[in-house]
Design an enzyme around this catalytic site. Structure first.
Site, PDB file in Angstrom:
ATOM      1  N   SER A  47      70.409 -19.135  18.090  1.00 26.22           N
ATOM      2  CA  SER A  47      69.787 -17.834  17.789  1.00 26.22           C
ATOM      3  C   SER A  47      70.682 -16.694  18.263  1.00 26.22           C
ATOM      4  O   SER A  47      71.515 -16.862  19.156  1.00 26.22           O
ATOM      5  CB  SER A  47      68.430 -17.767  18.502  1.00 26.22           C
ATOM      6  OG  SER A  47      67.883 -16.475  18.458  1.00 26.22           O
ATOM      7  N   GLY A  48      70.519 -15.543  17.658  1.00 28.31           N
ATOM      8  CA  GLY A  48      71.125 -14.298  18.146  1.00 28.31           C
ATOM      9  C   GLY A  48      72.633 -14.347  18.362  1.00 28.31           C
ATOM     10  O   GLY A  48      73.393 -14.765  17.482  1.00 28.31           O
ATOM     11  N   SER A 173      76.777 -12.330  30.315  1.00 28.06           N
ATOM     12  CA  SER A 173      76.004 -11.479  31.219  1.00 28.06           C
ATOM     13  C   SER A 173      75.306 -10.427  30.377  1.00 28.06           C
ATOM     14  O   SER A 173      74.770 -10.733  29.296  1.00 28.06           O
ATOM     15  CB  SER A 173      76.913 -10.876  32.288  1.00 28.06           C
ATOM     16  OG  SER A 173      76.167 -10.105  33.196  1.00 28.06           O
ATOM     17  N   TYR A 187      65.903  -9.837  35.804  1.00 26.26           N
ATOM     18  CA  TYR A 187      66.974 -10.044  34.832  1.00 26.26           C
ATOM     19  C   TYR A 187      68.324  -9.577  35.383  1.00 26.26           C
ATOM     20  O   TYR A 187      69.329 -10.305  35.303  1.00 26.26           O
ATOM     21  CB  TYR A 187      66.618  -9.308  33.540  1.00 26.26           C
ATOM     22  CG  TYR A 187      67.607  -9.466  32.426  1.00 26.26           C
ATOM     23  CD1 TYR A 187      67.761 -10.688  31.771  1.00 26.26           C
ATOM     24  CD2 TYR A 187      68.393  -8.388  32.007  1.00 26.26           C
ATOM     25  CE1 TYR A 187      68.673 -10.824  30.737  1.00 26.26           C
ATOM     26  CE2 TYR A 187      69.298  -8.519  30.971  1.00 26.26           C
ATOM     27  CZ  TYR A 187      69.433  -9.735  30.336  1.00 26.26           C
ATOM     28  OH  TYR A 187      70.335  -9.870  29.315  1.00 26.26           O
ATOM     29  N   LYS A 191      71.739 -11.743  36.170  1.00 20.70           N
ATOM     30  CA  LYS A 191      73.024 -11.441  35.518  1.00 20.70           C
ATOM     31  C   LYS A 191      74.085 -10.997  36.525  1.00 20.70           C
ATOM     32  O   LYS A 191      75.265 -11.309  36.355  1.00 20.70           O
ATOM     33  CB  LYS A 191      72.821 -10.392  34.422  1.00 20.70           C
ATOM     34  CG  LYS A 191      71.944 -10.863  33.252  1.00 20.70           C
ATOM     35  CD  LYS A 191      72.552 -12.056  32.518  1.00 20.70           C
ATOM     36  CE  LYS A 191      71.839 -12.379  31.221  1.00 20.70           C
ATOM     37  NZ  LYS A 191      72.392 -13.581  30.556  1.00 20.70           N
TER      38      LYS A 191
END
Ligand SMILES: NC(=O)C1=CN([C@@H]2O[C@H](COP(=O)(O)OP(=O)(O)OC[C@H]3O[C@@H](n4cnc5c(N)ncnc54)[C@H](OP(=O)(O)O)[C@@H]3O)[C@@H](O)[C@H]2O)C=CC1
Ligand SMILES: CCCCCCCCCCCCCCCC(=O)[C@@H](N)CO
Length: 324
Positions: A47-48, A173, A187, A191
């Site tokens: 995906s993506g 990241s 999040y 990262k």
């Protein structure tokens, strides 16, 4: 006249000297990572951004493997890549949180030349609203999942280096992994964690001819972002808008070009370049030209960074006033 010319020439000497000095000292040394005919293993490749990376790597002649949880999405991705690039990619259904499952997939896939650790989950919410289980989920998938993936792949990558040329480990990241953003406590922590992992790992694997990259995209149009936007704090959107949005294909192209040129830090847009220079810190730098820019622009970009913070805190204040 001659004195004036000499004066101007002497002005050029310090920057030329600095350039030469940086040329001599930058480490690790520059490297090129070929993609063609090599095994590129991409997590979150269904995906993506990961899917866009798989498309591009396949169309550049790489042998591509993708890993993610849902077998349906994997098969869909496989069919789409077969249709557009005419190439068969290998698919592996596994959760990166499950080390044994990841190990099985890696063993089955065979020696990896370029490992792209791209899987990620993101749920933006104020920490006060966010359940600890969700915090744990984000850290587990984004950070522990990346450890699992690298632990599983590294021995095979090391063993096969001598006859297969330089290897690469790239980590996806986010610009929220370069600066903390409202709504991204979990999040951003996951990262930022990848950066520590990457900086330390690069020192450990340089002797094995393995080269680490960190990619820092801004908001990117993907199924994941559509999901995220359904319940994103308004302030998160306002602050993230400082860096605009990109398409998954554009991010994948920047990422792949950066990996091929062995860049440690890979920004994806103009704001990302500024952000990367402003947050260069003590990260390795292979390009003496970029090192030169980092040294010369450091002061002025600190001012730019403070202006961004001034603007963001302004938005936060305004939002609190409106709320009350
Ligand atoms: N889109 C954006 O705005 C930005 C994204 N990024 C980062 O880029 C990366 C990709 O994001 P994007 O393409 O938007 O995400 P998508 O949600 O579109 O795709 C995520 C991919 O990761 C897989 N995945 C999720 N959880 C797991 C898991 N536990 N184990 C294995 N695979 C998993 C998904 O498949 P499945 O669900 O089937 O497992 C899917 O293939 C992420 O790391 C993200 O943090 C960075 C900056 C901006
Ligand atoms: C010194 C100069 C500074 C330059 C400008 C800085 C702009 C920073 C904006 C940060 C945006 C973060 C977006 C995160 C997207 C993401 O990861 C989510 N969509 C979840 O996936």
């Amino acid at each position: 006249m001659a004195v004036v010319n000499l004066f101007y020439i002497s002005l050029l000497l310090p920057p030329l000297f600095l350039l030469f000095l940086l040329f001599l000292i930058i480490r690790p040394r520059p490297v090129q990572i070929p993609i063609k005919k090599r095994h590129v293993f991409i997590t979150g490749g269904s995906s993506g951004i990961g899917l866009a990376l798989a498309h591009q790597a396949a169309s550049e002649g790489a042998h591509v493997s993708i890993l993610s949880r849902s077998i349906d999405k994997l098969e869909e991705a496989k069919n789409a890549i077969k249709l557009s690039a005419g190439i068969d990619v290998a698919i592996f259904a596994a959760d990166v949180r499950d080390f044994e499952a990841v190990q099985r997939a890696v063993d089955e896939a065979g020696p990896i030349d370029v490992l792209i650790v791209n899987q990620g989950v993101f749920v933006a919410q104020e920490l006060e609203e966010q359940k600890l289980d969700e915090v744990r989920f984000i850290i587990d998938v984004n950070l522990m999942g990346s450890f699992n993936m690298i632990k599983a792949a590294l021995p095979g990558m090391k063993r096969s280096r001598k006859d297969r040329g330089p290897g690469s480990i790239a980590l996806m990241s986010s610009q929220a992994g370069q600066v903390g953003i409202y709504g991204y406590t979990a999040y951003s922590a996951s990262k930022f964690g990848l950066r520590g992992l990457a900086e330390a790992l690069q020192q450990e694997v340089i002797g094995d001819n393995i080269h680490v990259s960190l990619v820092f995209p801004p908001d990117t149009e993907t199924p994941g972002l559509v999901e995220e936007n359904k319940r994103k704090p308004q302030l998160t959107s306002i602050i993230a808008a400082s860096s605009g949005a990109m398409k998954a294909d554009q991010v994948a192209k920047k990422a792949l070009d950066g990996i091929k040129s062995g860049s440690f830090i890979i920004p994806c847009n103009f704001e990302g370049i500024l952000l990367s220079i402003a947050t260069a810190g003590l990260s390795p730098q292979r390009s003496y030209l970029m090192a030169f820019v980092e040294v010369v622009a450091a002061g002025i970009l600190r001012i730019a960074g403070l202006c961004f913070q001034w603007n963001w805190y302004g938005s936060i204040e305004k939002w609190h006033v409106q709320k009350n």
